[in-house]
Each structure stands twice: as C-alpha cells, then as structure tokens.
Design a protein around this motif. Structure first.
Motif, mmCIF file in Angstrom:
data_model
loop_
_atom_site.group_PDB
_atom_site.id
_atom_site.type_symbol
_atom_site.label_atom_id
_atom_site.label_comp_id
_atom_site.label_asym_id
_atom_site.label_seq_id
_atom_site.Cartn_x
_atom_site.Cartn_y
_atom_site.Cartn_z
ATOM 1 N N LEU A 118 -0.380 -4.508 3.262
ATOM 2 C CA LEU A 118 -0.435 -3.042 3.110
ATOM 3 C C LEU A 118 0.466 -2.579 1.959
ATOM 4 O O LEU A 118 0.050 -1.777 1.127
ATOM 5 N N THR A 119 1.681 -3.078 1.931
ATOM 6 C CA THR A 119 2.603 -2.634 0.882
ATOM 7 C C THR A 119 2.168 -3.164 -0.485
ATOM 8 O O THR A 119 2.292 -2.464 -1.488
ATOM 9 N N VAL A 123 1.348 -0.856 -3.775
ATOM 10 C CA VAL A 123 1.944 -1.092 -5.094
ATOM 11 C C VAL A 123 0.854 -1.350 -6.135
ATOM 12 O O VAL A 123 0.891 -0.804 -7.231
ATOM 13 N N ARG A 124 -0.137 -2.159 -5.789
ATOM 14 C CA ARG A 124 -1.199 -2.538 -6.734
ATOM 15 C C ARG A 124 -2.062 -1.358 -7.133
ATOM 16 O O ARG A 124 -2.413 -1.183 -8.295
ATOM 17 N N THR A 125 -2.422 -0.507 -6.169
ATOM 18 C CA THR A 125 -3.402 0.545 -6.429
ATOM 19 C C THR A 125 -2.805 1.939 -6.564
ATOM 20 O O THR A 125 -3.461 2.836 -7.069
ATOM 21 N N GLY A 126 -1.582 2.135 -6.045
ATOM 22 C CA GLY A 126 -1.009 3.476 -6.023
ATOM 23 C C GLY A 126 -1.691 4.373 -5.012
ATOM 24 O O GLY A 126 -1.569 5.597 -5.055
ATOM 25 N N PRO A 141 -1.480 -1.457 11.642
ATOM 26 C CA PRO A 141 -0.810 -0.214 11.264
ATOM 27 C C PRO A 141 -1.410 0.397 9.998
ATOM 28 O O PRO A 141 -2.155 -0.267 9.285
ATOM 29 N N VAL A 142 -1.032 1.634 9.740
ATOM 30 C CA VAL A 142 -1.556 2.368 8.589
ATOM 31 C C VAL A 142 -0.390 2.842 7.723
ATOM 32 O O VAL A 142 0.623 3.295 8.239
ATOM 33 N N PHE A 143 -0.568 2.749 6.393
ATOM 34 C CA PHE A 143 0.430 3.212 5.436
ATOM 35 C C PHE A 143 0.007 4.566 4.882
ATOM 36 O O PHE A 143 -1.155 4.754 4.510
ATOM 37 N N PHE A 144 0.956 5.494 4.822
ATOM 38 C CA PHE A 144 0.737 6.799 4.179
ATOM 39 C C PHE A 144 1.850 7.041 3.168
ATOM 40 O O PHE A 144 3.029 6.937 3.517
ATOM 41 N N HIS A 145 1.467 7.364 1.953
ATOM 42 C CA HIS A 145 2.456 7.749 0.941
ATOM 43 C C HIS A 145 2.981 9.150 1.247
ATOM 44 O O HIS A 145 2.280 9.962 1.848
ATOM 45 N N ARG A 146 4.168 9.452 0.812
ATOM 46 C CA ARG A 146 4.791 10.758 1.063
ATOM 47 C C ARG A 146 3.930 11.912 0.574
ATOM 48 O O ARG A 146 3.855 12.951 1.205
ATOM 49 N N ARG A 147 3.226 11.721 -0.535
ATOM 50 C CA ARG A 147 2.430 12.834 -1.072
ATOM 51 C C ARG A 147 1.306 13.214 -0.143
ATOM 52 O O ARG A 147 0.801 14.267 -0.124
#
Length: 147
Positions: A118-119, A123-126, A141-147
């Motif tokens: 996930l991380t 990093v690779r795709t933004g 699990p799921v990753f969400f960026h702050r934006r």
C-alpha cells in the motif's frame, strides 16, 4: 514502509459486535485476543503515529490488550458506524502525518507485506487512496492521503 513517509496506522475497534453478542475484539485467536494481533501488526510497522479508536466495551478491551506506543481514543458515537471512528482517528493525527492506513479490529490475518505494498503504491503513483485487491475484490486495510 518507504523511509521518510509520515504515515499513521489507525485501528478501528469501536464496534459493538451486536450480531455476535459479545465483543469480537476479545475473541480468542491463536493464544491472544483478536484485536491484539492487529495491534501487534501495526506496532511492528514504522508508522509516525499509531491510533486505536475504541467504543463498545472500551475499558474491558483496553485492559486485555497491550497498547504501548498507541494513542487510544474513545468514540462515544460508535453505534453510528465506522465514519464516527474514522473522524476521531483523523482529528488527533500529528500535523506531519501525510496519510493514514485504516485497519479493522477483526482482521488478524493482514500481512506486513500488504502494508508495504500500500505504501509503495502511494509513493509510486501519488494516489490519494490505495486499496488492496485479492481475487478481484477490494479489501482492507485502506490508505488515505491527508488531502
């Protein structure tokens, strides 16, 4: 986890397990309570911050899990669903956190390699969101960026 990534691990553990009739987080599994497996996994990853959001049976759960290194918060609105716990988890994040990976308390079989994948994708795709896929189905699990 890629170095210099300010990512938090947030465990959503507030559910009432109403269909089960007792806290699912405390079910025995491989010599520990179910939630402890998730706590141990998240604790083994180099997250900038680790958070557990509790609700139903919070005091019992907290006494039966080792949560050193975690910020533990209580969600008084846990009966209204996951979104209320997500909100509490996000509200307490350090300002340096760029994104968060959300874990469910009842999924002890998540692998560290899934977190790394996930991380790495972030990093690779933004990408703003990264979701694991297994046999064509989205999961956790799921990753969400702050934006």
């Amino acid at each position: 986890m890629p170095q210099n990534q300010a990512i938090a691990g947030i465990i959503l553990a507030a559910g009432s397990s109403s269909r089960m009739g007792r806290p699912k987080q405390l079910l025995p599994y491989r010599g520990k309570v179910l939630l402890q497996h998730v706590v141990d996994l998240v604790g083994s990853v180099d997250f900038l911050q680790r958070v557990i959001v509790l609700g139903h049976a919070a005091s019992e759960i907290q006494t039966r899990c080792i949560t050193n290194g975690y910020t533990v918060r209580y969600n008084p609105d846990y009966a209204r669903g996951h979104s209320t716990s997500i909100k509490i988890g996000l509200e307490i994040l350090d300002s340096r956190v760029q994104g968060a990976i959300f874990f469910l308390a009842d999924q002890p079989l998540v692998k560290a390699s899934t977190i790394q994948d996930l991380t790495r994708e972030y990093v690779r795709t933004g990408a703003s969101i990264a979701v694991p896929v297994y046999q064509g189905r989205r999961g956790n699990p799921v990753f969400f960026h702050r934006r």
